[in-house]
Design an enzyme around this catalytic site. Structure first.
Site, short mmCIF file in Angstrom:
data_model
loop_
_atom_site.label_atom_id
_atom_site.label_comp_id
_atom_site.label_asym_id
_atom_site.label_seq_id
_atom_site.Cartn_x
_atom_site.Cartn_y
_atom_site.Cartn_z
N GLU A 195 0.83 -1.22 0.00
CA GLU A 195 0.00 0.00 0.00
C GLU A 195 0.86 1.27 0.00
O GLU A 195 0.69 2.15 0.85
CB GLU A 195 -0.96 -0.01 1.20
N GLU B 38 -5.55 -8.46 -0.29
CA GLU B 38 -6.28 -8.18 0.96
C GLU B 38 -7.74 -7.98 0.60
O GLU B 38 -8.07 -7.06 -0.17
CB GLU B 38 -5.73 -6.93 1.66
O1 AHR Z 1 -5.19 -5.98 7.02
C1 AHR Z 1 -5.07 -4.84 7.83
C2 AHR Z 1 -4.34 -3.70 7.13
O2 AHR Z 1 -5.15 -3.23 6.08
C3 AHR Z 1 -3.05 -4.03 6.46
O3 AHR Z 1 -1.97 -3.96 7.34
C4 AHR Z 1 -2.92 -2.96 5.42
O4 AHR Z 1 -2.17 -3.38 4.31
C5 AHR Z 1 -4.36 -2.62 5.09
O5 AHR Z 1 -4.56 -1.24 5.11
#
Ligand code: AHR
Length: 502
Positions: A176, A297
Site C-alpha cells: 500500500e 487483501e
Molecule cells: O489488514 C489490515 C491492514 O489493512 C493491512 O496492514 C494494510 O495493508 C491494510 O490497510
C-alpha cells in the site's frame, strides 16, 4: 416488494471461464494485534507443539483450507527489519512498530513462518519492506531465503538450522505504498522506479522463470489516484512484475445494510478498472504480456468499530481489529468469494485478510480455546469444493434496489466443475428480506446426488463468540427437488448456499 423471488441459472461444462488458480484461496498473517502472538504462535499454550504453534489453531487452519499465506504485512512490513526475526531468539531485539503503535518482540520471524507454512502445507508469499528500506535489504532477504549456500546470507540461514533454501516463489514489492498511513509512503513514480529496480534485481539472483512478483496497486478503489497510480506504476514495472495488487474491505456505511449486501458490485468494478488500466499500459507498450491481479487483501472489516482503536501505546500483541462477524457478514463475505471465482481468469491470486484474531475467520483466547467465526464457513466450502474449472453461468434473477449501486440482482452465483465430474454451485441470496426459489438447469451434466448446505440466521446479527462458539454454522438444506436435470432449491433471504451436484 415481492414476497418471494424466482431465479434460474444454466451452465454447460463446455463453456468455461478459467481454471481455478491454486493461489485464489490465500490468506494473510501480519504482525498485528494477536494474529501471530497468541494466534498461531503461543509456546505456553496447552496445545502448542515443539515449534510453539497452537495445534488447535493449526487444525482449524487445515479445515479452513488456505493455499497460500502472505507475510509479514501489511502496514507492518513498511517498518520491518527482517534480520530482527532470525537467529537465536534470546538475541532478537524488541522494536517499536510504528504501523500499529505496538512493541514487536521478534520471537516469531521468517524461519518460524516457513515452519508454519510447511506444517499447514501452504505456499509462502513474502513481502519486502520498500517503506523504510529498499533494494539492498530486499536482496539480502532474498539471498537469505532462497540462495542454497556459500554466501554470507545463505550460510547465515544454514547456521540458523535451515540447511535447505526456502524456495519462496511469490513476493510482494512493498505494501500500500500510495497510502498516507504507510511508513515511507511514495509517489507513483518513486514507487514504480524502486519496484522495477527491486523486481529486476531479484530476478538476477533467482535466475529461474518461475518467480512471481507483485507490484502495489491502489490501497482501495476509493483512493484519490486510483487508476492513475496503476497506470504510472505499471508503466515502470510492466515487464518486470507479474501481478498488480488490489485491496478491498467492506462494511455497512451509515447503517446502509442493503448496499452492504451488494458489496461485490464494488469489487467487480474495482477488478474491471485495474484490468482495463493494466491492459491499456500493455497496449501502449506493445507488450504481449498480461498483468493479473493479486487481490491480496479482501474481507469485511468494520473500520469504524471500537476494535479499530489504538491500544495502550507500545503494548505487546494487544487486541486490535478483532471484528466479530455476523451471519450477514458471512453472506457478504461469500458473495466476495463468488466474485473472485467469477473473475479468476484475471484474479489469479487472492488473500483473505487476515487468518487469526485480526479481522479473521479463526478466533482464539490466550491459554484458551479457538473457534470458527461465521466467515470461516464460506471460505472453507469454497476452498474445498471450488476447485477445478469455473463455468460460464447464465443467470436470470430479480433485482433489489440499493442506495449505493442502484438495482442489483438478488442472486449472485458461480459454478465450478470438478475433475471428478461434479459441479458445485455457490449461490448467495443477497436480499435481506425475500426468500428465493432457484432453478438450476443441470441438463448438461450427469445429475446424481444433489446436496445443499445453507448458512443463514433469522437474526442477521447472530455471531459465534467465546461463550457461544457454534451459534452460526451451515446446515443441510432439505428443500431440494431434482427432476429431469432441473434442480429446484429454496434459498432463504440473506443466505450463502453450497449446492453440490455429484
Ligand atoms: O489488514 C489490515 C491492514 O489493512 C493491512 O496492514 C494494510 O495493508 C491494510 O490497510
Amino acid at each position: 416488494m415481492a414476497d418471494h423471488h424466482r431465479a434460474r441459472i444454466e451452465f454447460d461444462p463446455r463453456f468455461t471461464v478459467a481454471e481455478v488458480p491454486d493461489r485464489l484461496f490465500g490468506s494473510f498473517v501480519e504482525h498485528l494485534g494477536r494474529c501471530v502472538y497468541t494466534g498461531i504462535y503461543e509456546p505456553e499454550h496447552p496445545t502448542a507443539n515443539a515449534d510453539g504453534l497452537r495445534e488447535d489453531v493449526l487444525d482449524l487452519i487445515r479445515e479452513l483450507g488456505p493455499t497460500m499465506i502472505r507475510y509479514p504485512g501489511g502496514n507492518f512490513v513498511s517498518g520491518y527489519r527482517w534480520e530482527d526475526g532470525v537467529g537465536p531468539k534470546e538475541d532478537r531485539p524488541r522494536r517499536l512498530d510504528l504501523a500499529w503503535g505496538t512493541t514487536e518482540t521478534n520471537q516469531f520471524g521468517l524461519g518460524e513462518f516457513m515452519k508454519f507454512c510447511r506444517t499447514v502445507d501452504v505456499e509462502p508469499n513474502m513481502a519486502v519492506n520498500l517503506g523504510t528500506r529498499g533494494l539492498q535489504e530486499a536482496l539480502d532477504l532474498f539471498e537469505y531465503a532462497n540462495h542454497p549456500s556459500g554466501t554470507y546470507w545463505s550460510d547465515l540461514r544454514r547456521s540458523h538450522g535451515d540447511e535447505e533454501p526456502y524456495g519462496i516463489k511469490l513476493w510482494c514489492l512493498g505494501n500500500e505504498m500510495d497510502g498516507p498511513w504507510q511508513i515511507g509512503q511514495r509517489t507513483a513514480t518513486e514507487y514504480g522506479r524502486i519496484a522495477d529496480q527491486t523486481a529486476r534485481s531479484l530476478r538476477f539472483i533467482d535466475g529461474s522463470d518461475d518467480l512471481d512478483l507483485v507490484a502495489c496497486g491502489s490501497s482501495s478503489r476509493g483512493m484519490p489516484f486510483f487508476g492513475a497510480w496503476e497506470n504510472e506504476v505499471l508503466t515502470h514495472t510492466y515487464e518486470s512484475v507479474d501481478y498488480i495488487s488490489a485491496h478491498a474491505y467492506y462494511h455497512p456505511l451509515d447503517g446502509d445494510v442493503t448496499s452492504f449486501m451488494a458489496s461485490a458490485q464494488d469489487m467487480e468494478l474495482f477488478i474491471d478498472g485495474v484490468i482495463a488500466t493494466a491492459d491499456a499500459v500493455g497496449a501502449k507498450l506493445k507488450s504481449d504480456k498480461k498483468i493479473n491481479i493479486s487481490f491480496d487483501e479482501w474481507n469485511v472489516w468494520y473500520q469504524t468499530a471500537p476494535t479499530g482503536e489504538r491500544p495502550e501505546p507500545w503494548s505487546i500483541a494487544p487486541r486490535q481489529l478483532e471484528d466479530h462477524y455476523s451471519a450477514m457478514d458471512a453472506v457478504v463475505f461469500g458473495s466476495l468469494l463468488i466474485t473472485l471465482l467469477r473473475r479468476s481468469d484475471r484474479v489469479t491470486a487472492a488473500c483473505l485478510a487476515q487468518l487469526v484474531n485480526v479481522i479473521a475467520p479463526i478466533m482464539t483466547e490466550p491459554g484458551g480455546p479457538a473457534w470458527r467465526q461465521t466467515t470461516f464457513f464460506p471460505f472453507a466450502e469454497a476452498s474445498k469444493y471450488g476447485r477445478g474449472t469455473v463455468l460460464n453461468v447464465n443467470a436470470d434473477s430479480p433485482a433489489f434496489d440499493t442506495k449505493k449501486y442502484g438495482e442489483v440482482s438478488a442472486l449472485h452465483s458461480v459454478a465450478v466443475a470438478g475433475e471428478d465430474g461434479s459441479v458445485t454451485v455457490f449461490a448467495v441470496n443477497r436480499d435481506l428480506e425475500t426468500p428465493m426459489t432457484l432453478e438450476i438447469d443441470a441438463s448438461s451434466v450427469q445429475v446424481g446426488d444433489v446436496t445443499v448446505s445453507t448458512l443463514t440466521d433469522a437474526d442477521r446479527d447472530a455471531k459465534n463468540t467465546l461463550d457461544d462458539q457454534d451459534r452460526v454454522a451451515p446446515v443441510a438444506n432439505g428443500d431440494v427437488v431434482v427432476k429431469d436435470g432441473l434442480i429446484t432449491v429454496e434459498l432463504p433471504a440473506m443466505s450463502w448456499n453450497t449446492i453440490r451436484i455429484a
